[in-house]
Design a protein around this motif. Structure first.
Motif, PDB file in Angstrom:
ATOM      1  N   GLY A  74      -0.177 -32.984  18.299  1.00  0.00           N
ATOM      2  CA  GLY A  74       0.360 -32.416  17.059  1.00  0.00           C
ATOM      3  C   GLY A  74      -0.724 -31.659  16.304  1.00  0.00           C
ATOM      4  O   GLY A  74      -0.510 -30.532  15.849  1.00  0.00           O
ATOM      5  N   ARG A  75      -1.904 -32.274  16.195  1.00  0.00           N
ATOM      6  CA  ARG A  75      -2.999 -31.641  15.426  1.00  0.00           C
ATOM      7  C   ARG A  75      -3.591 -30.434  16.147  1.00  0.00           C
ATOM      8  O   ARG A  75      -3.857 -29.416  15.542  1.00  0.00           O
ATOM      9  CB  ARG A  75      -4.131 -32.646  15.182  1.00  0.00           C
ATOM     10  CG  ARG A  75      -3.838 -33.734  14.170  1.00  0.00           C
ATOM     11  CD  ARG A  75      -5.125 -34.433  13.716  1.00  0.00           C
ATOM     12  NE  ARG A  75      -5.999 -34.869  14.782  1.00  0.00           N
ATOM     13  CZ  ARG A  75      -5.853 -35.963  15.520  1.00  0.00           C
ATOM     14  NH1 ARG A  75      -4.840 -36.767  15.294  1.00  0.00           N
ATOM     15  NH2 ARG A  75      -6.715 -36.276  16.470  1.00  0.00           N
ATOM     16  N   HIS A  76      -3.814 -30.565  17.443  1.00  0.00           N
ATOM     17  CA  HIS A  76      -4.578 -29.531  18.164  1.00  0.00           C
ATOM     18  C   HIS A  76      -3.708 -28.464  18.816  1.00  0.00           C
ATOM     19  O   HIS A  76      -4.158 -27.339  19.010  1.00  0.00           O
ATOM     20  CB  HIS A  76      -5.460 -30.173  19.240  1.00  0.00           C
ATOM     21  CG  HIS A  76      -6.590 -30.963  18.662  1.00  0.00           C
ATOM     22  ND1 HIS A  76      -7.846 -30.455  18.504  1.00  0.00           N
ATOM     23  CD2 HIS A  76      -6.630 -32.222  18.165  1.00  0.00           C
ATOM     24  CE1 HIS A  76      -8.625 -31.365  17.948  1.00  0.00           C
ATOM     25  NE2 HIS A  76      -7.906 -32.447  17.727  1.00  0.00           N
ATOM     26  N   ASP A  78      -0.286 -28.109  18.026  1.00  0.00           N
ATOM     27  CA  ASP A  78       0.912 -27.883  17.233  1.00  0.00           C
ATOM     28  C   ASP A  78       2.162 -28.170  18.069  1.00  0.00           C
ATOM     29  O   ASP A  78       3.149 -27.447  18.025  1.00  0.00           O
ATOM     30  CB  ASP A  78       0.917 -26.417  16.730  1.00  0.00           C
ATOM     31  CG  ASP A  78       1.916 -26.232  15.601  1.00  0.00           C
ATOM     32  OD1 ASP A  78       2.277 -27.239  14.969  1.00  0.00           O
ATOM     33  OD2 ASP A  78       2.349 -25.083  15.386  1.00  0.00           O
ATOM     34  N   GLN A  79       2.053 -29.230  18.873  1.00  0.00           N
ATOM     35  CA  GLN A  79       3.137 -29.570  19.799  1.00  0.00           C
ATOM     36  C   GLN A  79       3.714 -30.928  19.395  1.00  0.00           C
ATOM     37  O   GLN A  79       2.969 -31.868  19.109  1.00  0.00           O
ATOM     38  CB  GLN A  79       2.573 -29.657  21.232  1.00  0.00           C
ATOM     39  CG  GLN A  79       3.613 -29.975  22.291  1.00  0.00           C
ATOM     40  CD  GLN A  79       2.982 -30.288  23.644  1.00  0.00           C
ATOM     41  OE1 GLN A  79       1.754 -30.297  23.784  1.00  0.00           O
ATOM     42  NE2 GLN A  79       3.809 -30.577  24.617  1.00  0.00           N
ATOM     43  N   SER A  80       5.019 -31.005  19.413  1.00  0.00           N
ATOM     44  CA  SER A  80       5.655 -32.280  19.077  1.00  0.00           C
ATOM     45  C   SER A  80       5.894 -33.061  20.368  1.00  0.00           C
ATOM     46  O   SER A  80       6.671 -32.646  21.222  1.00  0.00           O
ATOM     47  CB  SER A  80       6.967 -31.974  18.356  1.00  0.00           C
ATOM     48  OG  SER A  80       7.721 -33.128  18.261  1.00  0.00           O
ATOM     49  N   GLU A 207      -5.627 -19.615  23.158  1.00  0.00           N
ATOM     50  CA  GLU A 207      -4.847 -20.719  22.592  1.00  0.00           C
ATOM     51  C   GLU A 207      -4.046 -21.369  23.711  1.00  0.00           C
ATOM     52  O   GLU A 207      -3.377 -20.657  24.480  1.00  0.00           O
ATOM     53  CB  GLU A 207      -3.888 -20.128  21.562  1.00  0.00           C
ATOM     54  CG  GLU A 207      -3.429 -21.123  20.526  1.00  0.00           C
ATOM     55  CD  GLU A 207      -2.609 -20.420  19.454  1.00  0.00           C
ATOM     56  OE1 GLU A 207      -1.444 -20.785  19.309  1.00  0.00           O
ATOM     57  OE2 GLU A 207      -3.147 -19.492  18.803  1.00  0.00           O
ATOM     58  N   THR A 209      -1.011 -23.356  25.278  1.00  0.00           N
ATOM     59  CA  THR A 209       0.374 -23.783  25.082  1.00  0.00           C
ATOM     60  C   THR A 209       0.714 -24.701  26.237  1.00  0.00           C
ATOM     61  O   THR A 209       0.588 -24.294  27.402  1.00  0.00           O
ATOM     62  CB  THR A 209       1.325 -22.558  25.119  1.00  0.00           C
ATOM     63  OG1 THR A 209       0.900 -21.631  24.130  1.00  0.00           O
ATOM     64  CG2 THR A 209       2.769 -22.971  24.868  1.00  0.00           C
TER      65      THR A 209
END
Ligand SMILES: Cc1ncc(COP(=O)(O)O)c(C=O)c1O
Length: 380
Positions: A74-76, A78-80, A207, A209
């Protein structure tokens, strides 16, 4: 925050990378860093051993480890991530075998080449055939060719092994690239096993993903993750498989005990400490690796001007084309004449003669010496 190990410390600590290299040779091969382990990880491990946490690990998915990974993602990224979709495994390689065995059809597996060398045999170990999707890594962008992927699936392959960020080409795939892959995979009802062990080590400018963060992948993919590369703790043995749904998780977790190569209790402790408390150290590490990346480019330009290095978007491994120097196996030349140990390009791709993979996760002084020795060896 990043403390360079002395040669003596590195030889004692990194028993493969340094310990199995002659004392007069500088090692820049195995993917381990010449840095002291983060204090937060060391302290957590020492405390756990002192408390006698040396028995079997909790046999569970999710739990404290799942929560720690989900919070980190979540922090690094931005993934739930649903913590209950995180399944522990002993290491990424075992997790990949497990995913192939349990989730993937008994059919050929597509492997982009060059590939992390131990994975070149992984399809075969699970009784499947590997089909190569050769990528021109000397090309600036060097992505996965979707037409080739489509042809391999049309010819019967059912699984794609994706490694991203990629070792050895250092590419970090973009979301549109991953969406393109997803479309082809979905069209054929195939599967993806996405090795994301390098996700924490994406350098400034790129970045990461997760493939699982791309819409429409949850039912056909798993991601293999670990704190091991970023925190130098591969020997503690704990990685994680992240699933996109309960059903995939349940299939992975339901394997007979005899199939399960159990992860380590101390590895779980170390991974939780790294994920929960390692952010400041990781930030300092990324800064150091970014500096090392720049330094390497400068050193090559000065000492080996004919070398062509791919821009490293992630990892601390540089893929270097040394064909201009006229040696089929420059890694051997560098070892024998220069006393520096690199990985040979053909280990990752039998056709990649004239290339090397160089690990730059070391001190600036050692990196200078590594490149200097290479230049001396190749010019001789
Ligand atoms: C892409 C990739 N996957 C997996 C591994 C090995 O992971 P493990 O030791 O957890 O099996 C490495 C090691 O460098 C790697 O580069």
């Amino acid at each position: 925050m990043i403390r360079d190990l002395t040669d003596e410390e590195a030889r004692a600590a990194l028993v493969l990378k340094w310990g199995m290299t002659d004392p007069d040779v500088l090692p820049a091969w195995v993917a381990e860093m010449d840095y002291a382990v983060a204090d937060v990880v060391t302290e957590a491990v020492v405390d756990a051993v002192r408390a006698g946490r040396t028995g079997y690990p909790a046999f569970e998915f999710g739990g404290e480890l799942g929560q720690a990974y989900a919070d980190w993602a979540g922090r690094h990224l931005d993934q739930s991530v649903d913590p209950d979709h995180v399944v522990p495994v002993v290491d990424v390689t075992a997790g990949m075998r497990l995913a192939l065995d349990v989730l993937c059809e008994d059919a050929p597996v597509v492997m982009p080449i060059p590939a992390y060398s131990p994975q070149l045999e992984i399809a075969q170990v699970t009784g499947r055939r590997r089909v190569n999707l050769v990528v021109d890594v000397d090309d600036e962008r060097s992505g996965i060719d979707l037409d080739s992927l489509d042809r391999h699936f049309a010819a019967g392959a059912r699984t794609l092994i994706l490694t991203q960020p990629h070792n050895p080409w250092g590419r970090v795939f973009t979301r549109p690239e991953l969406e393109g892959i997803r479309d082809v995979v979905a069209l054929h009802g195939a599967r993806v096993v996405s090795d994301e062990i390098w996700a924490p080590l994406v350098l400034p400018g790129a970045e990461h993903t997760s493939y699982l963060a791309v819409d429409g992948t949850a039912q056909h993919a798993v991601a293999l993750v670990a704190a091991s590369k970023a925190f130098n703790i591969a020997g503690l043995k704990c990685a994680q498989i992240v699933t996109g749904d309960d059903e995939t998780r349940d299939r992975l977790f339901a394997v007979p005990m005899a199939r399960n190569d159990s992860w380590s209790t101390i590895g779980v402790v170390a991974a939780i400490a790294a994920y929960d408390q390692g952010d400041p150290w990781l930030k300092a590490l990324l800064q150091r690796l970014d500096e090392q990346r720049t330094l390497l480019a400068e050193l090559l330009a000065a000492e080996l001007p004919e070398a062509r290095m791919r821009r490293v978007e992630g990892t601390y491994l540089a893929w270097i084309d040394l064909r201009a120097y006229g040696h089929r196996n420059p890694a051997r030349v560098c070892l024998e004449r220069g006393l520096v140990r690199l990985s040979a390009g053909h280990e990752f791709h039998p056709g990649a003669a004239g290339h090397v993979r160089l690990n730059f996760a070391t001190s600036p002084e050692r990196l200078r010496e590594i490149v200097h020795r290479m230049a001396t060896a190749l010019a001789a």
